[in-house]
Write a protein that holds these residues in place. Structure first.
Motif, PDB file in Angstrom:
ATOM      1  N   SER A 102      -0.943 -77.066  16.287  1.00 42.36           N
ATOM      2  CA  SER A 102      -0.764 -78.520  16.209  1.00 42.36           C
ATOM      3  C   SER A 102      -0.957 -79.173  17.562  1.00 42.36           C
ATOM      4  CB  SER A 102       0.639 -78.836  15.686  1.00 42.36           C
ATOM      5  OG  SER A 102       0.828 -78.314  14.395  1.00 42.36           O
ATOM      6  N   TYR A 103      -0.846 -78.403  18.630  1.00 39.99           N
ATOM      7  CA  TYR A 103      -0.990 -78.946  19.969  1.00 39.99           C
ATOM      8  C   TYR A 103      -2.384 -78.729  20.543  1.00 39.99           C
ATOM      9  CZ  TYR A 103       4.024 -79.212  19.540  1.00 39.99           C
ATOM     10  OH  TYR A 103       5.286 -79.497  19.104  1.00 39.99           O
ATOM     11  N   TYR A 104      -3.271 -78.262  19.712  1.00 42.62           N
ATOM     12  CA  TYR A 104      -4.645 -78.037  20.154  1.00 42.62           C
ATOM     13  C   TYR A 104      -5.570 -79.130  19.636  1.00 42.62           C
ATOM     14  CZ  TYR A 104      -3.702 -73.345  21.891  1.00 42.62           C
ATOM     15  OH  TYR A 104      -3.249 -72.280  22.623  1.00 42.62           O
ATOM     16  N   ASN A 105      -6.500 -79.490  20.473  1.00 42.25           N
ATOM     17  CA  ASN A 105      -7.573 -80.363  20.043  1.00 42.25           C
ATOM     18  C   ASN A 105      -8.596 -79.519  19.278  1.00 42.25           C
ATOM     19  OD1 ASN A 105      -6.692 -82.703  21.820  1.00 42.25           O
ATOM     20  ND2 ASN A 105      -6.964 -81.054  23.312  1.00 42.25           N
ATOM     21  N   SER A 120     -18.156 -83.102  15.630  1.00 47.33           N
ATOM     22  CA  SER A 120     -17.023 -84.030  15.643  1.00 47.33           C
ATOM     23  C   SER A 120     -15.819 -83.361  16.293  1.00 47.33           C
ATOM     24  CB  SER A 120     -16.677 -84.446  14.212  1.00 47.33           C
ATOM     25  OG  SER A 120     -15.619 -85.386  14.199  1.00 47.33           O
ATOM     26  N   SER A 121     -14.900 -84.187  16.785  1.00 44.69           N
ATOM     27  CA  SER A 121     -13.684 -83.642  17.385  1.00 44.69           C
ATOM     28  C   SER A 121     -12.519 -84.582  17.133  1.00 44.69           C
ATOM     29  CB  SER A 121     -13.878 -83.418  18.887  1.00 44.69           C
ATOM     30  OG  SER A 121     -14.203 -84.628  19.529  1.00 44.69           O
ATOM     31  N   ILE A 122     -11.335 -84.008  17.208  1.00 44.70           N
ATOM     32  CA  ILE A 122     -10.111 -84.783  17.006  1.00 44.70           C
ATOM     33  C   ILE A 122      -9.051 -84.262  17.953  1.00 44.70           C
ATOM     34  CG2 ILE A 122      -9.302 -83.279  15.128  1.00 44.70           C
ATOM     35  CD1 ILE A 122      -8.215 -85.884  13.790  1.00 44.70           C
ATOM     36  N   SER A 123      -8.311 -85.181  18.555  1.00 42.60           N
ATOM     37  CA  SER A 123      -7.268 -84.768  19.479  1.00 42.60           C
ATOM     38  C   SER A 123      -6.070 -84.217  18.715  1.00 42.60           C
ATOM     39  CB  SER A 123      -6.829 -85.943  20.358  1.00 42.60           C
ATOM     40  OG  SER A 123      -6.277 -86.980  19.566  1.00 42.60           O
ATOM     41  N   TRP A 124      -5.216 -83.506  19.439  1.00 39.32           N
ATOM     42  CA  TRP A 124      -4.093 -82.838  18.785  1.00 39.32           C
ATOM     43  C   TRP A 124      -3.158 -83.822  18.092  1.00 39.32           C
ATOM     44  CZ3 TRP A 124       1.019 -83.740  19.956  1.00 39.32           C
ATOM     45  CH2 TRP A 124       1.253 -84.506  21.106  1.00 39.32           C
ATOM     46  N   ASN A 125      -3.080 -85.058  18.641  1.00 43.18           N
ATOM     47  CA  ASN A 125      -2.150 -86.044  18.087  1.00 43.18           C
ATOM     48  C   ASN A 125      -2.842 -87.062  17.179  1.00 43.18           C
ATOM     49  OD1 ASN A 125      -3.635 -87.353  19.992  1.00 43.18           O
ATOM     50  ND2 ASN A 125      -1.911 -88.028  21.244  1.00 43.18           N
ATOM     51  N   ASN A 126      -4.057 -86.771  16.772  1.00 38.55           N
ATOM     52  CA  ASN A 126      -4.760 -87.636  15.810  1.00 38.55           C
ATOM     53  C   ASN A 126      -5.176 -88.983  16.392  1.00 38.55           C
ATOM     54  OD1 ASN A 126      -5.619 -87.156  13.158  1.00 38.55           O
ATOM     55  ND2 ASN A 126      -3.524 -86.845  12.457  1.00 38.55           N
ATOM     56  N   VAL A 127      -5.094 -89.143  17.691  1.00 36.57           N
ATOM     57  CA  VAL A 127      -5.361 -90.442  18.298  1.00 36.57           C
ATOM     58  C   VAL A 127      -6.837 -90.647  18.622  1.00 36.57           C
ATOM     59  CG1 VAL A 127      -4.910 -91.862  20.345  1.00 36.57           C
ATOM     60  CG2 VAL A 127      -3.028 -90.663  19.204  1.00 36.57           C
ATOM     61  N   ILE A 128      -7.486 -89.578  19.045  1.00 39.01           N
ATOM     62  CA  ILE A 128      -8.878 -89.692  19.504  1.00 39.01           C
ATOM     63  C   ILE A 128      -9.800 -88.892  18.587  1.00 39.01           C
ATOM     64  CG2 ILE A 128     -10.448 -89.345  21.443  1.00 39.01           C
ATOM     65  CD1 ILE A 128      -7.959 -89.186  23.242  1.00 39.01           C
ATOM     66  N   THR A 129     -10.912 -89.505  18.231  1.00 37.79           N
ATOM     67  CA  THR A 129     -11.953 -88.788  17.494  1.00 37.79           C
ATOM     68  C   THR A 129     -13.320 -89.132  18.080  1.00 37.79           C
ATOM     69  OG1 THR A 129     -12.180 -90.546  15.843  1.00 37.79           O
ATOM     70  CG2 THR A 129     -10.657 -88.750  15.312  1.00 37.79           C
ATOM     71  N   HIS A 130     -14.236 -88.211  17.936  1.00 34.07           N
ATOM     72  CA  HIS A 130     -15.612 -88.446  18.362  1.00 34.07           C
ATOM     73  C   HIS A 130     -16.554 -87.862  17.325  1.00 34.07           C
ATOM     74  CE1 HIS A 130     -13.914 -89.262  22.379  1.00 34.07           C
ATOM     75  NE2 HIS A 130     -15.025 -89.937  22.595  1.00 34.07           N
ATOM     76  N   TYR A 131     -17.722 -88.454  17.241  1.00 37.89           N
ATOM     77  CA  TYR A 131     -18.741 -87.985  16.304  1.00 37.89           C
ATOM     78  C   TYR A 131     -20.097 -87.958  16.994  1.00 37.89           C
ATOM     79  CZ  TYR A 131     -15.234 -89.026  12.755  1.00 37.89           C
ATOM     80  OH  TYR A 131     -14.090 -89.056  12.013  1.00 37.89           O
TER      81      TYR A 131
END
Length: 121
Positions: free
Chosen positions: A29-32, A48-59
């Motif tokens: 849960s603490y991993y991106n 695509s990527s997502i930060s561990w806290n669901n705040v940041i995403t990229h595509y």
């Protein structure tokens, strides 16, 4: 952390698939997490990527507006909803996790085994 990617398969252009990446431990849960893909004869590329806290995403530009990444930390899982699939999306899709948030595979510490997505026209 062990990662298991699943959900790949055969699809036709315009179809949808949902990939899942299941992690072995709650600490994931603490991993991106990022999704990468490698098409036959091509280099691996970021999806695509997502930060561990669901705040940041990229595509990646090639999937923006069609793919959506999400995660459920309570289930130690990350998902990639893929809509409007194209033949160019055909590839082995890998999920990867890292402590540092980045769109670069170089920052991924753990990798899943990959799941094949084949899209026919």
């Amino acid at each position: 952390v062990q990662l298991q990617a699943s959900g790949g398969g055969l699809a036709q252009a315009g179809d949808s698939l949902r990939l899942s990446c299941a992690a072995s431990t709650a600490t994931s849960s603490y991993y991106n997490v990022g999704w990468f893909r490698q098409a036959p004869g091509k280099e691996r590329e970021f999806v695509s990527s997502i930060s561990w806290n669901n705040v940041i995403t990229h595509y990646a530009d090639s999937v923006k507006g069609r793919f959506t990444i999400s995660r459920d930390n309570a289930k130690n899982a990350v998902f990639l909803q893929m809509n409007s699939l194209k033949p160019d999306d055909t590839a082995v899709y890998y999920c990867a996790a890292g402590r540092v948030y980045s769109v670069s595979a170089a920052y991924c510490d753990y990798w899943g085994q990959g799941t094949l997505v084949t899209v026919s026209s």
